[in-house]
Design an enzyme around this catalytic site. Structure first.
Site, PDB file in Angstrom:
ATOM      1  N   ASP A 101      -0.712  -5.586   5.775  1.00 11.93           N
ATOM      2  CA  ASP A 101      -1.703  -6.430   5.105  1.00 11.93           C
ATOM      3  C   ASP A 101      -1.465  -6.461   3.591  1.00 11.93           C
ATOM      4  O   ASP A 101      -0.804  -5.597   3.035  1.00 11.93           O
ATOM      5  CB  ASP A 101      -3.123  -5.933   5.401  1.00 11.93           C
ATOM      6  CG  ASP A 101      -3.371  -4.543   4.846  1.00 11.93           C
ATOM      7  OD1 ASP A 101      -2.463  -3.685   4.963  1.00 11.93           O
ATOM      8  OD2 ASP A 101      -4.457  -4.298   4.293  1.00 11.93           O
ATOM      9  N   GLU A 102      -2.031  -7.462   2.960  1.00  9.58           N
ATOM     10  CA  GLU A 102      -2.168  -7.563   1.506  1.00  9.58           C
ATOM     11  C   GLU A 102      -0.847  -7.378   0.742  1.00  9.58           C
ATOM     12  O   GLU A 102      -0.787  -6.687  -0.271  1.00  9.58           O
ATOM     13  CB  GLU A 102      -3.213  -6.559   1.000  1.00  9.58           C
ATOM     14  CG  GLU A 102      -4.600  -6.838   1.542  1.00  9.58           C
ATOM     15  CD  GLU A 102      -5.665  -5.905   1.010  1.00  9.58           C
ATOM     16  OE1 GLU A 102      -6.823  -6.334   0.881  1.00  9.58           O
ATOM     17  OE2 GLU A 102      -5.331  -4.728   0.706  1.00  9.58           O
ATOM     18  N   ILE A 103       0.216  -8.007   1.221  1.00  9.91           N
ATOM     19  CA  ILE A 103       1.471  -8.001   0.471  1.00  9.91           C
ATOM     20  C   ILE A 103       1.297  -8.889  -0.762  1.00  9.91           C
ATOM     21  O   ILE A 103       0.899 -10.044  -0.658  1.00  9.91           O
ATOM     22  CB  ILE A 103       2.635  -8.513   1.336  1.00  9.91           C
ATOM     23  CG1 ILE A 103       2.868  -7.553   2.521  1.00  9.91           C
ATOM     24  CG2 ILE A 103       3.910  -8.647   0.513  1.00  9.91           C
ATOM     25  CD1 ILE A 103       3.895  -8.070   3.502  1.00  9.91           C
ATOM     26  N   HIS A 109       0.816  -1.223   0.000  1.00 10.82           N
ATOM     27  CA  HIS A 109       0.000   0.000   0.000  1.00 10.82           C
ATOM     28  C   HIS A 109       0.853   1.279   0.000  1.00 10.82           C
ATOM     29  O   HIS A 109       0.579   2.222   0.727  1.00 10.82           O
ATOM     30  CB  HIS A 109      -0.955  -0.002   1.195  1.00 10.82           C
ATOM     31  CG  HIS A 109      -1.995  -1.079   1.130  1.00 10.82           C
ATOM     32  ND1 HIS A 109      -3.212  -0.914   0.517  1.00 10.82           N
ATOM     33  CD2 HIS A 109      -1.978  -2.354   1.590  1.00 10.82           C
ATOM     34  CE1 HIS A 109      -3.912  -2.044   0.613  1.00 10.82           C
ATOM     35  NE2 HIS A 109      -3.181  -2.936   1.251  1.00 10.82           N
TER      36      HIS A 109
END
Length: 590
Positions: free
Chosen positions: A364-366, A299
């Site tokens: 999160d969300e790598i 992100h």
């Protein structure tokens, strides 16, 4: 589960017969009450504080008096309580409440008239301020209070160990007060259900709301407006997801000033140090701590991609679906000194701006494809573990406790083993991950934010240009939230229940702006407030009761109407006809 009409009617009858006692939100831990009325004249009612009360508690008492004076809330019954007028007119007059904090004496008190608009600062500081309470570890918070309101009109008493507890008690007092329909904005109010004896404290210390201010910008005024409503339902943590790939509105100094200069949507859509200090003080004085999040290593794009050092991998690539969850793509490059130096500087500067005890590094969300990898193990031990160790060392150097999303604890085992004792892990993808987080990481604590229960933006589409695709998650209503069990998943885990600190609702803002902010959050988030304040059960008139939606539904309607009166654009839960006649509108479909 089949709808139980008899149980619903019995619960509703109890609510309507003692409306004043049953309109509190969140439900107190323990309450006994009677059936008598009390008058309260808001033109001369007094809140008597200890002579050494901190300034922010004095200001909180002033706000409470102002709210009582401005409120014309009437019970949600047909006729709006007009039938109570004859009884109220003959009721004793409650003229004051005495507030005691810790060992403060009842003999030396500062009287606050309802019309008083300013208070002089006091020289003594023997009672810690509300704001100072909020800057400590949440495990040290004491929000407990005892409220006694006799039925004969003699002074009420509010006792608390801390100024923070006294604030919570004053909030409860506000919710006990009603107006008669004929009185309009006159001075007479009333309480129904005296005498009251309330012993209250939260079941969980962390009760929060996350707001993303990167996808779309929100003014400091709108954030303050949110805090005003959070404190009304005794929520105490504002999780500020302040940056993301879409924008970097956080203004830092020196070389890092370039982040907001190139990454904010405009020069007017930036949070300066002065803005943040103003907001943090405002929130803290109202019993809400502000936790900042700089999400990393995923992100990251706007602002960061313009910094020297080649910091961003797969920046703004097309098709973005191959390397990110949403556009623009971008993640910090791992394993290079320039990235480590950048992260250290951002954490150091940001931590200095936010005085609270917590700092979230996200995680999160790598997206593995962004790094040209296919398995979590390709980056876990070699890249992500040293990255997070260095980042959390800087967080600790700043005197903060780290917070991370669940991926850091369970998707990357080697990285998870480096999490420091006391780190707070936030679960979000699935409530069933609680046990995995606690078992794999014995030293961490946990807060809940499962998308299936607490994501406020679900069901609103994907936020992409011209896309007919449905939202990745389904809409969550208030009663979905209310059904959540904070201790589910802790069974069989050593100290599992003790390590669950609470939870929060989360609003990601791809399709949100200030005009619909209230409606998306309230009153649904009130359900989250009660789940974590009240816990699984409470005591009413010496009878232990399980928290149930059938009992809570009319109270949440009351809360929504009180919110609207306070200038909050809270979404209706039912038609007004049903709000006045909840016994005629039960859901019989389940």
């Amino acid at each position: 589960m089949k709808f139980d009409q008899a149980l619903y009617t019995a619960a509703l009858y109890a609510l309507c017969s003692l409306r004043g006692a049953r309109a509190l939100w969140p439900q107190p831990a323990s309450m006994t009450n009677g059936s008598s009325a009390l008058q309260l004249n808001v033109s001369n009612f007094q809140i008597n504080l200890p002579s050494n009360a901190p300034l922010d508690l004095q200001q909180a008492a002033e706000r409470s008096m102002a709210e009582m004076r401005l409120s014309s809330m009437q019970p949600l019954v047909v006729g709006r309580g007009a039938k109570n007028a004859a009884v109220v007119e003959q009721a004793p007059l409650l003229t004051s409440i005495n507030v005691a904090i810790g060992s403060s004496s009842n003999r030396h008190r500062r009287k606050l008239s309802i019309n008083q608009v300013a208070l002089e600062p006091r020289a003594t500081a023997s009672i810690k301020s509300i704001y100072e309470n909020m800057l400590t570890d949440i495990k040290e918070y004491d929000e407990s209070y005892t409220l006694d309101i006799p039925a004969d009109g003699t002074s009420a008493t509010l006792s608390a160990a801390t100024a923070l507890g006294a604030l919570r008690g004053l909030t409860t007092l506000q919710q006990l007060i009603w107006a008669l329909p004929a009185d309009g904005l006159g001075s007479m109010r009333y309480l129904w259900g005296a005498p009251f004896h309330i012993e209250d404290k939260p079941a969980f210390p962390y009760r929060g709301l996350l707001l993303d201010t990167s996808r779309n910008y929100f003014s400091i005024a709108s954030l303050k407006h949110l805090v005003d409503t959070m404190t009304f339902v005794k929520m105490n943590q504002f999780h500020w997801h302040i940056t993301d790939a879409q924008s970097w509105p956080l203004a830092l100094d020196g070389d890092y000033a370039f982040l907001s200069q190139t990454g904010a949507y405009s020069p007017a859509e930036v949070y300066t140090k002065a803005d943040i200090a103003d907001f943090v003080q405002y929130a803290g004085k109202r019993g809400v701590n502000v936790n900042v999040e700089i999400d990393m290593p995923g992100h990251e794009y706007m602002g960061v991609s313009s910094m020297p050092g080649d910091l961003v991998a797969c920046g703004n690539q097309l098709p973005w679906t191959a390397v990110a969850n949403e556009p623009p793509s971008g993640q910090l490059r791992l394993g290079q000194n320039t990235t480590d130096k950048f992260v250290a500087g951002v954490i150091e500067q940001t931590a200095a701006i936010f005085p609270g005890k917590y700092f979230s590094t996200g995680g999160d969300e790598i997206n593995l494809a962004c790094y040209g990898k296919t398995k979590n193990s390709d980056i876990d031990e070699s890249l992500l573990k040293p990255f997070l160790e260095k980042a959390h060392a800087k967080v600790a150097d700043a005197g903060k406790i780290p917070m991370v999303w669940e991926e850091m604890a369970i998707n990357f085992p080697a990285t998870g083993k480096t999490l420091r004792n006391g780190t707070i892990v936030e679960t979000w993808t699935n409530a069933d991950n609680v046990k995995a987080v606690l078992q794999a990481n014995p030293g961490v604590d946990l807060i809940h934010a499962p998308s299936t229960y607490f994501y406020l933006d679900c069901g609103r589409g994907v936020g992409l240009t011209g896309s007919p695709s449905p939202s990745w998650c389904t809409y969550v209503n208030a009663w979905d939230m209310y059904a959540f069990d904070p201790l589910n998943g802790t069974q069989g885990v050593q100290d599992g229940p003790k390590r669950v600190l609470g939870g929060e609702a989360a609003l990601w803002t791809e399709t949100v702006f200030e005009g619909n902010l209230d409606t998306l959050i309230w009153p649904r988030t009130g359900a989250v407030a009660e789940v974590f304040w009240t816990g699984a059960s409470y005591e009413t008139n010496k009878e232990t009761k399980t928290r149930r939606a059938t009992e809570a539904a009319p109270r949440l309607n009351d809360l929504r109407y009180r919110m609207v009166e306070r200038g909050v654009a809270a979404q209706p839960l039912v038609p007004h006809w049903c709000a006045l006649r909840p016994d005629r509108c039960p859901d019989v479909s389940s």
